[in-house]
Design an enzyme around this catalytic site. Structure first.
Site, PDB file in Angstrom:
ATOM      1  N   ASP A 142      -1.125  -9.616 -25.654  1.00 52.71           N
ATOM      2  CA  ASP A 142      -0.023  -9.368 -24.733  1.00 52.71           C
ATOM      3  C   ASP A 142      -0.501  -8.763 -23.416  1.00 52.71           C
ATOM      4  O   ASP A 142       0.080  -9.017 -22.362  1.00 52.71           O
ATOM      5  CB  ASP A 142       1.004  -8.433 -25.382  1.00 52.71           C
ATOM      6  CG  ASP A 142       1.874  -9.147 -26.415  1.00 52.71           C
ATOM      7  OD1 ASP A 142       1.816 -10.386 -26.475  1.00 52.71           O
ATOM      8  OD2 ASP A 142       2.603  -8.464 -27.155  1.00 52.71           O
ATOM      9  N   GLY A 143      -1.563  -7.958 -23.481  1.00 55.27           N
ATOM     10  CA  GLY A 143      -2.102  -7.364 -22.255  1.00 55.27           C
ATOM     11  C   GLY A 143      -2.620  -8.416 -21.287  1.00 55.27           C
ATOM     12  O   GLY A 143      -2.463  -8.282 -20.070  1.00 55.27           O
ATOM     13  N   ASN A 148       7.447  -5.273 -19.016  1.00 61.28           N
ATOM     14  CA  ASN A 148       7.684  -4.370 -20.142  1.00 61.28           C
ATOM     15  C   ASN A 148       8.461  -3.123 -19.751  1.00 61.28           C
ATOM     16  O   ASN A 148       9.566  -2.906 -20.207  1.00 61.28           O
ATOM     17  CB  ASN A 148       6.357  -3.951 -20.776  1.00 61.28           C
ATOM     18  CG  ASN A 148       5.927  -4.880 -21.894  1.00 61.28           C
ATOM     19  OD1 ASN A 148       6.611  -5.849 -22.208  1.00 61.28           O
ATOM     20  ND2 ASN A 148       4.792  -4.591 -22.489  1.00 61.28           N
ATOM     21  N   GLU A 149       7.850  -2.277 -18.907  1.00 63.65           N
ATOM     22  CA  GLU A 149       8.489  -1.011 -18.585  1.00 63.65           C
ATOM     23  C   GLU A 149       7.884  -0.360 -17.354  1.00 63.65           C
ATOM     24  O   GLU A 149       6.812  -0.732 -16.879  1.00 63.65           O
ATOM     25  CB  GLU A 149       8.389  -0.019 -19.760  1.00 63.65           C
ATOM     26  CG  GLU A 149       7.022   0.593 -19.981  1.00 63.65           C
ATOM     27  CD  GLU A 149       6.067  -0.244 -20.778  1.00 63.65           C
ATOM     28  OE1 GLU A 149       4.949  -0.495 -20.266  1.00 63.65           O
ATOM     29  OE2 GLU A 149       6.401  -0.658 -21.901  1.00 63.65           O
ATOM     30  N   ALA A 204       9.910  13.764 -24.454  1.00 61.00           N
ATOM     31  CA  ALA A 204       9.881  15.205 -24.728  1.00 61.00           C
ATOM     32  C   ALA A 204      10.735  16.003 -23.748  1.00 61.00           C
ATOM     33  O   ALA A 204      10.247  16.854 -23.009  1.00 61.00           O
ATOM     34  CB  ALA A 204       8.431  15.706 -24.689  1.00 61.00           C
TER      35      ALA A 204
END
Length: 266
Positions: free
Chosen positions: A45-46, A122-123, A185
């Site tokens: 995928d990379g 992706n993001e 977080a």
């Protein structure tokens, strides 16, 4: 048809690239790295992500397909053992197109510099270079919360199985035109409070991040890491462009999710 093939760079991937290139040229296809109609990624995928960014200005005319030489990928779903079948399909069969939504990220600056626009498959992640990230989060230009924590991740549906999932985000079917905001977080106590859950926003909603303090930010766009200074805001929304994948067979999304994360326990 014009095509190109790129490799992850290991010995196995390089050998498969040369094999496929030779076969496809013998079938009459034209090697063209500048203006390919089909981009074949060999590796994982990379490798396909790298190709997406290389050809991001040709998304309306270029389709992608992936061969994995390691673990099954969400984008690279053909195996080395299937290469000869894939070559014949490419040479003899018109492919179907599957389109997935993309994430548009617009970074604006205090000093008046031109906005920076990015597309993510992706993001996008946002983190402060020092200390906690403190950002006002606006949805449709209305203040939603002030986030304090390690960072924020804004993902596409097809990217929801990547970093987003590791953060506890939902897996979203890639046919849905949406983006997802997940926290890293977050700080939640009697003084500071966030919603604490991932948010899925539809196509007509935007997510605007406004820095509360004057710090520098590390912004990632898929595998690319960028340092931004004097940031006024970061606006995220579903992009007008889409990524196009070439399909020669059915491979349902939920089957990929099952094979990647659940497996066959029988």
């Amino acid at each position: 048809m014009n095509f190109t093939i790129t490799s992850k760079g290991d010995e196995t991937s390089d050998a498969l690239c040369e094999k496929m290139k030779t076969y496809l040229i013998d079938f009459g296809l034209v090697w063209n790295e500048e203006k390919p109609e089909l981009v074949i990624s060999v590796g994982g995928d990379g490798t396909l992500l790298s190709n997406f960014h290389r050809y991001r200005n040709r998304l309306s005319t270029t389709a992608f397909i992936g061969v994995h030489t390691g673990h099954l990928g969400f984008y690279a779903d053909w195996t080395p053992q299937e290469v000869e079948k894939l070559v014949i399909d490419i040479a003899k069969t018109p492919f179907d197109i599957v389109e997935y939504p993309l994430l548009e990220v617009m970074v604006s600056y205090i000093n008046g510099d031109s906005d920076s626009r990015y597309l993510a498959l992706n993001e996008c992640t946002v983190k402060a270079t020092e200390g906690s990230l403190v950002m006002d989060v606006l949805i449709k230009n209305d203040h939603f919360e002030t986030f304090r924590g390690d960072g924020l991740c804004i993902s596409t549906p097809s990217g929801s199985t990547a970093y987003n999932k590791a953060l506890g985000g939902a897996i979203v079917h890639p046919s849905l035109e949406a983006i997802q905001l997940a926290e890293m977080a977050s700080i939640n106590n009697r003084v500071f409070r966030t919603v604490g859950s991932p948010l899925i926003l539809p196509k007509h909603h935007t997510c605007l991040l406004i820095p509360v303090n004057d710090v520098n930010f590390t912004v990632t766009i898929d595998h690319l890491t960028l340092l931004h200074k004097d940031v006024k805001s970061i606006r995220c929304k579903v992009a007008s462009e889409k990524v196009r994948f070439a399909r020669y067979r059915s491979f349902p999304f939920w089957s990929r999710v099952k094979e990647s994360f659940v497996g066959d326990k029988s």
